[in-house]
Design an enzyme around this catalytic site. Structure first.
Site, PDB file in Angstrom:
ATOM      1  N   CYS A 165     100.848  77.672 110.709  1.00 17.78           N
ATOM      2  CA  CYS A 165     102.009  77.260 111.490  1.00 17.78           C
ATOM      3  C   CYS A 165     101.600  76.412 112.697  1.00 17.78           C
ATOM      4  O   CYS A 165     101.410  76.928 113.796  1.00 17.78           O
ATOM      5  CB  CYS A 165     102.813  78.470 111.946  1.00 17.78           C
ATOM      6  SG  CYS A 165     104.385  77.958 112.640  1.00 17.78           S
ATOM      7  N   CYS A 343     108.585  73.886 110.205  1.00 21.56           N
ATOM      8  CA  CYS A 343     108.110  74.543 111.412  1.00 21.56           C
ATOM      9  C   CYS A 343     109.312  74.763 112.324  1.00 21.56           C
ATOM     10  O   CYS A 343     109.823  73.812 112.911  1.00 21.56           O
ATOM     11  CB  CYS A 343     107.070  73.656 112.086  1.00 21.56           C
ATOM     12  SG  CYS A 343     106.239  74.556 113.380  1.00 21.56           S
TER      13      CYS A 343
HETATM   14  C1  LIG Z   1     101.839  83.491 114.897  1.00 20.81           C
HETATM   15  C2  LIG Z   1     102.280  82.946 113.576  1.00 20.81           C
HETATM   16  C3  LIG Z   1     103.504  82.305 113.475  1.00 20.81           C
HETATM   17  C4  LIG Z   1     103.921  81.781 112.267  1.00 20.81           C
HETATM   18  N1  LIG Z   1     105.145  81.181 112.213  1.00 20.81           N
HETATM   19  C5  LIG Z   1     105.604  80.724 111.029  1.00 20.81           C
HETATM   20  C6  LIG Z   1     106.932  80.186 110.935  1.00 20.81           C
HETATM   21  O1  LIG Z   1     107.678  80.147 111.908  1.00 20.81           O
HETATM   22  N2  LIG Z   1     107.351  79.745 109.723  1.00 20.81           N
HETATM   23  C7  LIG Z   1     106.540  79.809 108.607  1.00 20.81           C
HETATM   24  O2  LIG Z   1     106.992  79.416 107.540  1.00 20.81           O
HETATM   25  N3  LIG Z   1     105.273  80.289 108.680  1.00 20.81           N
HETATM   26  C8  LIG Z   1     104.793  80.760 109.849  1.00 20.81           C
HETATM   27  N4  LIG Z   1     103.540  81.299 109.928  1.00 20.81           N
HETATM   28  C9  LIG Z   1     102.598  81.129 108.794  1.00 20.81           C
HETATM   29  C10 LIG Z   1     102.798  82.101 107.647  1.00 20.81           C
HETATM   30  O3  LIG Z   1     102.901  83.416 108.107  1.00 20.81           O
HETATM   31  C11 LIG Z   1     101.618  81.967 106.687  1.00 20.81           C
HETATM   32  O4  LIG Z   1     101.480  80.612 106.326  1.00 20.81           O
HETATM   33  C12 LIG Z   1     101.837  82.800 105.438  1.00 20.81           C
HETATM   34  O5  LIG Z   1     101.869  84.165 105.756  1.00 20.81           O
HETATM   35  C13 LIG Z   1     100.698  82.545 104.442  1.00 20.81           C
HETATM   36  O6  LIG Z   1     100.890  83.338 103.318  1.00 20.81           O
HETATM   37  P1  LIG Z   1      99.640  83.670 102.368  1.00 20.81           P
HETATM   38  O7  LIG Z   1     100.154  84.572 101.310  1.00 20.81           O
HETATM   39  O8  LIG Z   1      98.936  82.434 102.006  1.00 20.81           O
HETATM   40  O9  LIG Z   1      98.667  84.505 103.330  1.00 20.81           O
HETATM   41  P2  LIG Z   1      98.972  85.924 103.963  1.00 20.81           P
HETATM   42  O10 LIG Z   1     100.428  86.135 104.124  1.00 20.81           O
HETATM   43  O11 LIG Z   1      98.113  85.986 105.176  1.00 20.81           O
HETATM   44  O12 LIG Z   1      98.486  86.959 102.872  1.00 20.81           O
HETATM   45  C14 LIG Z   1      97.161  87.027 102.399  1.00 20.81           C
HETATM   46  C15 LIG Z   1      97.001  88.363 101.694  1.00 20.81           C
HETATM   47  O13 LIG Z   1      95.740  88.371 101.021  1.00 20.81           O
HETATM   48  C16 LIG Z   1      95.124  89.614 101.231  1.00 20.81           C
HETATM   49  N5  LIG Z   1      93.674  89.490 101.079  1.00 20.81           N
HETATM   50  C17 LIG Z   1      92.766  89.096 101.997  1.00 20.81           C
HETATM   51  N6  LIG Z   1      91.535  89.189 101.487  1.00 20.81           N
HETATM   52  C18 LIG Z   1      91.678  89.620 100.217  1.00 20.81           C
HETATM   53  C19 LIG Z   1      90.750  89.916  99.173  1.00 20.81           C
HETATM   54  N7  LIG Z   1      89.427  89.819  99.363  1.00 20.81           N
HETATM   55  N8  LIG Z   1      91.233  90.337  97.978  1.00 20.81           N
HETATM   56  C20 LIG Z   1      92.570  90.472  97.780  1.00 20.81           C
HETATM   57  N9  LIG Z   1      93.496  90.226  98.749  1.00 20.81           N
HETATM   58  C21 LIG Z   1      93.034  89.798  99.942  1.00 20.81           C
HETATM   59  C22 LIG Z   1      95.543  90.004 102.656  1.00 20.81           C
HETATM   60  O14 LIG Z   1      95.408  91.402 102.874  1.00 20.81           O
HETATM   61  C23 LIG Z   1      96.994  89.530 102.681  1.00 20.81           C
HETATM   62  O15 LIG Z   1      97.880  90.527 102.269  1.00 20.81           O
HETATM   63  C24 LIG Z   1     103.094  81.874 111.125  1.00 20.81           C
HETATM   64  C25 LIG Z   1     101.858  82.537 111.211  1.00 20.81           C
HETATM   65  C26 LIG Z   1     101.459  83.083 112.417  1.00 20.81           C
HETATM   66  C27 LIG Z   1     100.138  83.792 112.499  1.00 20.81           C
END
Ligand SMILES: Cc1cc2nc3c(=O)[nH]c(=O)nc-3n(C[C@H](O)[C@H](O)[C@H](O)COP(=O)(O)OP(=O)(O)OC[C@H]3O[C@@H](n4cnc5c(N)ncnc54)[C@H](O)[C@@H]3O)c2cc1C
Length: 399
Positions: A165, A343
């Site tokens: 983000c 965003c």
């Molecule tokens: C402060 C902040 C504000 C944000 N604001 C926004 C917003 O306003 N709008 C928006 O759209 N997005 C926003 N985001 C971004 C959004 O939250 C992320 O882009 C999104 O969560 C990414 O999803 P993901 O599934 O790729 O990763 P994540 O949601 O981080 O999930 C990754 C998963 O993989 C698991 N994992 C890790 N290692 C392993 C492993 N070895 N084996 C198996 N599993 C594993 C973790 O435990 C986790 O559950 C924000 C993020 C933050 C930190």
């Protein structure tokens, strides 16, 4: 090998569970397993408003068992290594799983130790060093805002690399400004944005509005300025100007740090990674560039767009479509991914610019009004609408 699955998803975060739900709710649902070590699932976009004192942190968390889609096999373990030539994943627990199709959705890695002084100070009472970038620390941002002294200095940082983000580093700064005004301690205080990149925001039409916001709020903007070290005992932060190499040390009362982040080690060290360590996928189809039965999306992918949950909302249906087309030996019907990301730029309590753009940073908007303007309706959507849509829609495969 102890087990084999038709579709094996690594990661049960936003991307992993969205794809899992979309797959298992289809009439022609494949068999799906998710490898996910954590007990808790987080809605990270709420951490901005938690840092701003709007919600308690518990609002952003749900037990993993509650959100894991029905019909999915949950393997509670961490993926550790990959053998894509033999279609297997081995976990930290020592089990090896086979797959017909692999979906990589493990997110990214926050490197708290990569910045001297950060790991030992962030979120610790009295240090003034805070960060919205973890569940454990996001509430401490609000504590520091409450304790901020009249005439003090608040610094907000953003590192050189791409971060989750891209707007989050500055959203909390705008909330802090308003919270300090409400407390009557903003006069004579300094708020400065210390950003290592060269522009306030990557998409120009929204950046123009943000420049008006910083001017109205009397916020100092220092671009090409990288935080290199924190001295928590002295409450001092060291910055380097990336153009002149000049170093400056600034005393602070509140330092909101966006930590260094990058690809997860176990992915970077695997055959699935590109040169930088991200899962190497095609920017339009989300299919791996070397292993056709492997897909990737979300924060762990090489997709050259801003890493957001909103981007995942548009990536997931494309991925599912291409994966199902492979299973059925048909042609994908849902088109390709254009880099869409969004965003929600919170510019105050009750004000938000809803930025939506594509790979070219050109607006790709959803609403029939000028989205470059600050609006209450868009703030209400972020604070109250999107969390409901997330828990009840996206994670249930309904959008
Ligand atoms: C402060 C902040 C504000 C944000 N604001 C926004 C917003 O306003 N709008 C928006 O759209 N997005 C926003 N985001 C971004 C959004 O939250 C992320 O882009 C999104 O969560 C990414 O999803 P993901 O599934 O790729 O990763 P994540 O949601 O981080 O999930 C990754 C998963 O993989 C698991 N994992 C890790 N290692 C392993 C492993 N070895 N084996 C198996 N599993 C594993 C973790 O435990 C986790 O559950 C924000 C993020 C933050 C930190």
């Amino acid at each position: 090998m102890t087990n084999s699955h038709q579709v094996l998803i690594v990661g049960g975060g936003t991307a992993g569970l969205t794809v899992a739900s979309q797959l298992v709710t289809r009439d022609d649902a494949p068999e799906v397993a998710v490898i996910e070590p954590a007990d808790t699932h987080y809605y990270q976009p709420l951490w901005t408003l938690i840092g701003g004192g709007v919600f308690p942190k518990e609002e952003s968390a749900r037990p993993m068992a509650e959100v894991m889609p029905k019909g999915v096999t949950w393997i509670q373990d961490a993926a550790a290594s990959f053998d894509p030539d033999n279609n297997t994943v081995t976990t930290a627990g020592g089990d090896t799983y086979g797959y017909d199709y692999l979906v990589m959705a493990a997110g990214l890695q926050i490197n708290w130790d990569a910045l001297p002084g950060l790991a030992e100070s962030v979120g610790q009472p009295g240090t003034g060093v805070v960060s919205n970038y973890s569940y454990e620390t996001c509430e401490t941002t609000w504590d520091a805002i409450q304790q901020f002294p009249k005439g003090g200095t608040a610094l907000f940082t953003e590192p050189t690399m791409g971060v989750k983000c891209g707007g989050a580093p500055q959203k909390i700064m705008y909330l802090t400004d308003e919270a300090l005004r409400r407390r009557g301690v903003r006069d004579g205080s300094r708020i400065a944005f210390m950003k290592a990149k060269g522009a306030l925001f990557s998409s120009k039409p929204y950046e123009e509005t943000l420049y008006k916001v910083v001017e109205r709020k009397d916020i100092e903007v220092n671009l090409m300025t990288e935080l290199t070290e924190i001295h928590p005992d002295q409450k001092e932060a060291v910055f380097r100007n990336l153009e002149t190499e000049e170093e400056t040390t600034i005393g602070y009362d509140l330092l909101h740090v966006v930590p260094p982040m990058g690809p997860l080690d176990f992915i970077a060290d695997s055959p699935l990674a590109d040169e930088e360590g991200w899962v190497d996928v095609d920017a339009e189809t989300l299919q791996h560039t070397r292993y056709p039965n492997v897909f990737g999306l979300g924060d762990n992918s090489s997709l050259p767009t801003s890493k957001t949950g909103a981007a995942i909302r548009k990536q997931a249906p494309v991925l599912v479509d291409h994966l199902m087309a492979q299973i059925h030996h048909t042609t994908p019907v849902n088109g390709t991914y254009n880099g869409y990301t969004s965003c929600p730029l919170v510019t105050g309590y009750g004000k938000l610019v809803m930025a939506e753009f594509d790979y070219d940073k050109e607006p790709d908007e959803s609403f029939p009004f000028d989205q470059t303007q600050e609006r209450y309706s868009m703030y209400a959507l972020k604070a109250y609408g999107l969390p409901r849509m997330y828990w009840n829609g996206m994670l249930k495969g309904r959008m």
